[in-house]
Design an enzyme around this catalytic site. Sequence first.
Site, PDB file in Angstrom:
ATOM      1  N   VAL A  13      -1.618  -3.715   0.759  1.00 47.38           N
ATOM      2  CA  VAL A  13      -1.780  -4.818  -0.145  1.00 47.38           C
ATOM      3  C   VAL A  13       0.133  -4.861  -1.066  1.00 47.38           C
ATOM      4  O   VAL A  13      -0.107  -5.694  -2.018  1.00 47.38           O
ATOM      5  CB  VAL A  13      -2.501  -3.996  -1.553  1.00 47.38           C
ATOM      6  CG1 VAL A  13      -3.652  -4.001  -1.321  1.00 47.38           C
ATOM      7  CG2 VAL A  13      -1.914  -2.533  -2.144  1.00 47.38           C
ATOM      8  N   SER A  15       3.949  -3.916   0.276  1.00 49.06           N
ATOM      9  CA  SER A  15       5.766  -3.529   0.604  1.00 49.06           C
ATOM     10  C   SER A  15       6.949  -3.413   0.228  1.00 49.06           C
ATOM     11  O   SER A  15       7.045  -4.481  -0.421  1.00 49.06           O
ATOM     12  CB  SER A  15       5.513  -4.159   2.284  1.00 49.06           C
ATOM     13  OG  SER A  15       5.851  -4.841   1.923  1.00 49.06           O
ATOM     14  N   GLY A  16       7.361  -3.143  -0.151  1.00 51.53           N
ATOM     15  CA  GLY A  16       8.861  -2.802  -0.632  1.00 51.53           C
ATOM     16  C   GLY A  16       9.956  -2.168   0.154  1.00 51.53           C
ATOM     17  O   GLY A  16       9.488  -2.205   1.788  1.00 51.53           O
ATOM     18  N   ALA A  17      11.473  -2.431  -0.535  1.00 51.84           N
ATOM     19  CA  ALA A  17      12.274  -1.640   0.149  1.00 51.84           C
ATOM     20  C   ALA A  17      12.115  -0.353   0.759  1.00 51.84           C
ATOM     21  O   ALA A  17      12.249  -0.637   2.742  1.00 51.84           O
ATOM     22  CB  ALA A  17      13.478  -1.293  -0.736  1.00 51.84           C
ATOM     23  N   TYR A  18      11.559   0.714   0.563  1.00 53.36           N
ATOM     24  CA  TYR A  18      11.090   1.905   1.086  1.00 53.36           C
ATOM     25  C   TYR A  18       9.647   1.893   1.642  1.00 53.36           C
ATOM     26  O   TYR A  18       9.092   3.106   2.503  1.00 53.36           O
ATOM     27  CB  TYR A  18      11.248   3.227   0.722  1.00 53.36           C
ATOM     28  CG  TYR A  18      13.300   2.765   0.773  1.00 53.36           C
ATOM     29  CD1 TYR A  18      14.123   3.569   1.706  1.00 53.36           C
ATOM     30  CD2 TYR A  18      13.186   2.959  -1.080  1.00 53.36           C
ATOM     31  CE1 TYR A  18      15.577   3.646   0.686  1.00 53.36           C
ATOM     32  CE2 TYR A  18      14.617   3.003  -1.521  1.00 53.36           C
ATOM     33  CZ  TYR A  18      15.488   3.511  -0.326  1.00 53.36           C
ATOM     34  OH  TYR A  18      16.710   2.799  -1.109  1.00 53.36           O
ATOM     35  N   ALA A  19       8.863   1.310   1.407  1.00 49.49           N
ATOM     36  CA  ALA A  19       7.502   2.051   1.175  1.00 49.49           C
ATOM     37  C   ALA A  19       6.359   0.675   1.564  1.00 49.49           C
ATOM     38  O   ALA A  19       6.657   0.000   1.709  1.00 49.49           O
ATOM     39  CB  ALA A  19       7.386   2.447  -0.536  1.00 49.49           C
ATOM     40  N   VAL A  21       1.992  -0.060   1.149  1.00 52.37           N
ATOM     41  CA  VAL A  21       1.484   0.798   0.520  1.00 52.37           C
ATOM     42  C   VAL A  21       0.349  -0.130   0.602  1.00 52.37           C
ATOM     43  O   VAL A  21       0.011  -1.122   1.215  1.00 52.37           O
ATOM     44  CB  VAL A  21       1.137   0.115  -1.559  1.00 52.37           C
ATOM     45  CG1 VAL A  21       0.413   0.479  -2.422  1.00 52.37           C
ATOM     46  CG2 VAL A  21       2.587   0.964  -2.222  1.00 52.37           C
ATOM     47  N   ASP A 127      14.325   1.476 -12.284  1.00 48.84           N
ATOM     48  CA  ASP A 127      13.676   0.234 -12.279  1.00 48.84           C
ATOM     49  C   ASP A 127      12.895  -0.654 -13.011  1.00 48.84           C
ATOM     50  O   ASP A 127      12.250  -0.612 -12.136  1.00 48.84           O
ATOM     51  CB  ASP A 127      14.016   0.654 -10.635  1.00 48.84           C
ATOM     52  CG  ASP A 127      13.619  -1.042  -9.905  1.00 48.84           C
ATOM     53  OD1 ASP A 127      14.200  -1.631 -10.017  1.00 48.84           O
ATOM     54  OD2 ASP A 127      13.227  -0.784  -8.502  1.00 48.84           O
TER      55      ASP A 127
HETATM   56  P1  ADP Z   1       8.911  -0.707  -3.718  1.00 46.16           P
HETATM   57  O1  ADP Z   1       9.237   0.891  -4.414  1.00 46.16           O
HETATM   58  O2  ADP Z   1       9.079  -0.617  -2.294  1.00 46.16           O
HETATM   59  O3  ADP Z   1       9.344  -1.374  -4.185  1.00 46.16           O
HETATM   60  P2  ADP Z   1       6.472  -0.530  -5.272  1.00 46.16           P
HETATM   61  O4  ADP Z   1       5.751   1.085  -5.925  1.00 46.16           O
HETATM   62  O5  ADP Z   1       6.662  -1.186  -6.166  1.00 46.16           O
HETATM   63  O6  ADP Z   1       6.685   0.028  -4.107  1.00 46.16           O
HETATM   64  O7  ADP Z   1       4.805  -0.587  -4.298  1.00 46.16           O
HETATM   65  C1  ADP Z   1       5.309  -2.346  -3.570  1.00 46.16           C
HETATM   66  C2  ADP Z   1       3.498  -2.791  -3.861  1.00 46.16           C
HETATM   67  O8  ADP Z   1       2.589  -2.116  -3.378  1.00 46.16           O
HETATM   68  C3  ADP Z   1       3.850  -3.625  -5.194  1.00 46.16           C
HETATM   69  O9  ADP Z   1       4.778  -4.775  -5.619  1.00 46.16           O
HETATM   70  C4  ADP Z   1       2.183  -3.245  -5.682  1.00 46.16           C
HETATM   71  O10 ADP Z   1       1.803  -4.739  -5.192  1.00 46.16           O
HETATM   72  C5  ADP Z   1       1.850  -2.523  -4.570  1.00 46.16           C
HETATM   73  N1  ADP Z   1       1.319  -1.718  -5.395  1.00 46.16           N
HETATM   74  C6  ADP Z   1       2.377  -0.537  -5.874  1.00 46.16           C
HETATM   75  N2  ADP Z   1       1.503   0.985  -6.372  1.00 46.16           N
HETATM   76  C7  ADP Z   1       0.174   0.661  -6.545  1.00 46.16           C
HETATM   77  C8  ADP Z   1      -0.897   0.769  -7.220  1.00 46.16           C
HETATM   78  N3  ADP Z   1      -0.677   2.373  -7.345  1.00 46.16           N
HETATM   79  N4  ADP Z   1      -1.733  -0.197  -7.083  1.00 46.16           N
HETATM   80  C9  ADP Z   1      -1.551  -1.122  -6.016  1.00 46.16           C
HETATM   81  N5  ADP Z   1      -1.450  -2.151  -6.233  1.00 46.16           N
HETATM   82  C10 ADP Z   1       0.267  -1.218  -5.973  1.00 46.16           C
END
Ligand code: ADP
Length: 348
Positions: A13, A15-19, A21, A127
């Site tokens: 759903v 993805s980000g810098a290090y993650a 999801v 952040d």
């Molecule tokens: P990063 O630190 O890499 O930005 P995030 O925690 O912001 O990671 O997560 C990246 C994306 O994943 C988010 O923009 C969101 O779309 C989705 N996401 C993150 N956490 C959740 C959650 N608890 N439920 C649903 N979607 C999520």
Amino acid sequence: SEIIAKYEVMERVGSGAYADVYRGRRLSDGLIVALKEIHDYQSAFREIDALQLLQGFPNVIVMHEYFWRDDEDAVLVLEFLRTDLATVIADAAKDNRPIPPGQLKRWMIQILSGVDACHRNMVLHRDLKPSNLLISENGLLKIADFGQARILTEPGFDDSNNHEEYSRDIDNEDTSTNTHDGNATCTTSDINREDEENELGCFTSCVGTRWFRAPELLYGSRGYGLEVDLWSLGCIFAELLTLQPLFPGTADIDQLSRIISVLGNLDESVWVGCSKLPDYGIISFSKVENPAGIEACLPNRSPDEVALVKKLVCYDPAKRATAMELLNDKYFNEEPLPVPISELPVPL
Ligand code: ADP
């Protein structure tokens, strides 16, 4: 592994810098969760540490459990939250439909309660931005993404490594940093330092983060505190009010120059001690004779709304209102009153 035995992994759903999801389903009872796979030890450790401290607060995301895989990777099992405040703002902006004041207040109260929970526990989020404020289908707003959070253990917090990391992901993609607009000058030592930071970082991060960065960070402060979150909060509130980012800088120098054109020059008269900031003498701006003022950024908004943003978006970190102070602000007890959470429209 253990996690595979307990959860079914569904689609990705985000993805980000290090993650990365994923949506997941707990096999024991079918509960839908978010599985956040973090590929960076530091960031995983920080997020787990902060979230453990903050469980039980209604405006912070729930972490059901977490797993470490080898030494580097962790998987966090989080409550699944369907949308976020960035989407709420984008939807309203798309239809050119301002968010009604009663709804605005309820979003703000939820954000403030979440930030208050963090700050009472000495967790500095670092952040805060609309896309990190996740929203459930019932309209509950939860602070998420603690991958950059720090727990302040001692007063006089000074963590220089920390600052480097914090700035580098933002500066990283920022090749435009060195093309300054006429207003700003920058010495070579500054440019070299930025180049070093660029070499350290080999990932991309949401460039939007810069828009919420406090001036002390932009000037290289290493002794900053909870107040950096309060600045971000002010930028978020302004964006809720106007549906436009307050300071959409395209590079760090441009970010500062936008702030200065609104607030005026940063000098000892507005913040005693600012001239000791590491980059204060390095980055200099020509004199702004007539700063626009925050009110110019909030056209058609009420004096109370302008006053609220001014309490957060001010140079001197010590003068920024705390989350607790704002929760007690009369603005939230005046008509139009905040609507109940159940009346907040949640984007599909
Ligand atoms: P990063 O630190 O890499 O930005 P995030 O925690 O912001 O990671 O997560 C990246 C994306 O994943 C988010 O923009 C969101 O779309 C989705 N996401 C993150 N956490 C959740 C959650 N608890 N439920 C649903 N979607 C999520």
